[in-house]
Motif scaffolding. Structure first.
Motif, PDB file in Angstrom:
ATOM      1  N   ARG A  42       0.706  -1.081  -0.083  1.00  0.00           N
ATOM      2  CA  ARG A  42      -0.145  -0.049   0.018  1.00  0.00           C
ATOM      3  C   ARG A  42       0.999   1.265   0.109  1.00  0.00           C
ATOM      4  O   ARG A  42       0.322   2.248  -0.512  1.00  0.00           O
ATOM      5  CB  ARG A  42      -0.834   0.021   1.136  1.00  0.00           C
ATOM      6  N   ASP A  67      -3.610  -2.773  -2.323  1.00  0.00           N
ATOM      7  CA  ASP A  67      -4.153  -3.293  -1.176  1.00  0.00           C
ATOM      8  C   ASP A  67      -4.670  -4.823  -1.560  1.00  0.00           C
ATOM      9  O   ASP A  67      -5.780  -4.826  -2.280  1.00  0.00           O
ATOM     10  CB  ASP A  67      -5.390  -2.396  -0.661  1.00  0.00           C
ATOM     11  N   ASP A  73      -7.666  -4.269  -6.690  1.00  0.00           N
ATOM     12  CA  ASP A  73      -6.253  -3.883  -6.637  1.00  0.00           C
ATOM     13  C   ASP A  73      -5.496  -5.303  -7.119  1.00  0.00           C
ATOM     14  O   ASP A  73      -4.382  -5.104  -7.930  1.00  0.00           O
ATOM     15  CB  ASP A  73      -5.838  -3.408  -5.222  1.00  0.00           C
ATOM     16  N   THR A 117      -6.979  -9.528   5.566  1.00  0.00           N
ATOM     17  CA  THR A 117      -5.556  -9.204   5.006  1.00  0.00           C
ATOM     18  C   THR A 117      -4.527 -10.589   4.976  1.00  0.00           C
ATOM     19  O   THR A 117      -3.673 -10.552   4.063  1.00  0.00           O
ATOM     20  CB  THR A 117      -4.843  -8.118   6.217  1.00  0.00           C
ATOM     21  N   SER A 121      -6.794 -12.397   1.274  1.00  0.00           N
ATOM     22  CA  SER A 121      -5.971 -11.940   0.263  1.00  0.00           C
ATOM     23  C   SER A 121      -5.250 -12.890  -0.724  1.00  0.00           C
ATOM     24  O   SER A 121      -5.065 -12.969  -1.870  1.00  0.00           O
ATOM     25  CB  SER A 121      -4.743 -11.152   0.914  1.00  0.00           C
TER      26      SER A 121
END
Ligand code: NDP
Length: 256
Positions: A42, A67, A73, A117, A121
């Motif tokens: 980021r 991100d 993203d 996260t 992800s």
């Protein structure tokens, strides 16, 4: 002489969270072995500095701002990598955070942020790279777990859940994508000296000494300790290795 099975010349890697700590240690190993590396995070300035460091060391690298909790993203990250280097062979799912709160008081928002996260992800990035790896005739996915993939921790229930999940997700990816010649493995770092664990040392009383006492190697790890395992799992040397979780911990996980 036959080429080294660890040679990554012509290969292209994306390393999420590659702008510092363990991610940069792995990115540095991949670049030194010949891979072109996209550093994604980021913090754009930090990613640019990391990519510039790899280039100054003789590697090929670019910085991308992404991100990893965002599907848009992660899709753009893959698109930009393929646009820059023409293909994509290696994904290192390394981006991660910890929010240290005992289970009785962890707010669900914090739980969700850590799971998103550290675990969701990995799914988003794997889905994003899959078509490019199929086009390349195969690929390597390296997911970063933790000692808390194996052990519990009273102060980090969400983190431990996310890192336990990473191991099971890795096994599932390995089974599902073996027919595509994609190998998926996890790396379980022990206690490595990074910004993340510097915060842990400030927040958890006695942690530094406990880690030293239990680690047979007698020291904290450094990011460079992860370079070699990244090269192994990214290279043809590991073509028949899939679904494993390899501790890189100075013996922490085998110490009673
Ligand atoms: P750092 O805090 O140094 O690095 C974390 C990285 O993740 C940063 O590059 C950060 O970049 C990136 N990141 C965090 N959130 C996001 C996001 N939403 N999108 C994109 N990038 C993100 O920690 P470490 O190097 O210590 O940790 C790296 C990995 O290793 C983590 O998965 C961690 O859980 C794991 N690990 C670490 C251990 C240790 O002892 N240090 C032990 C076991 C596992 P930016 O802020 O620019 O987004």
């Amino acid at each position: 002489m036959a080429p080294s099975p660890f040679d990554l010349s012509g290969k292209v890697a994306v390393v999420t969270g590659g702008n510092g700590g363990i991610g940069l240690g792995m990115a540095r190993g991949l670049a030194a072995a010949g891979a072109a590396v996209a550093i994604a995070g980021r913090n754009a300035a930090k990613s640019q500095a990391a990519a510039a460091a790899l280039v100054s060391e003789g590697g090929r690298a670019i910085a991308l701002t992404a991100d990893v909790t965002s599907r848009a993203d992660t899709a753009q990250m893959v698109k930009d990598t393929v646009a820059a280097f023409g293909r994509l062979d290696i994904l290192v799912n390394n981006a991660g955070i910890n929010i240290r709160t005992p289970p009785q008081s962890v707010p669900v928002e914090d739980w969700q942020k850590v799971i998103d996260t550290n675990l969701t992800s990995a799914l988003l990035c794997a889905q994003a790279v899959y078509p490019a790896m199929q086009s390349a005739g195969g690929g390597k996915i390296i997911n970063i777990g933790s000692m808390l993939s194996i052990f519990g921790a009273s102060f980090a229930p969400a983190y431990a859940a996310s890192k336990g999940g990473i191991v099971q997700f890795t096994r599932s990816l390995a089974c599902a994508w073996a027919p595509d010649n994609i190998q998926a493995n996890a790396v379980l770092p022990g206690w490595i000296d990074t910004e993340l664990t510097q915060a842990a040392r400030r927040q958890v009383d006695g942690l530094h000494g406990r880690v030293l006492a239990r680690t047979p190697a007698g020291r904290w790890g450094v990011p460079g300790d992860l370079s070699g395992v990244a090269v192994f799992l990214a290279s043809n040397a590991s073509d028949f290795v899939t679904g494993t979780a390899i501790p890189v911990d100075g013996g922490y996980s085998v110490s009673g």
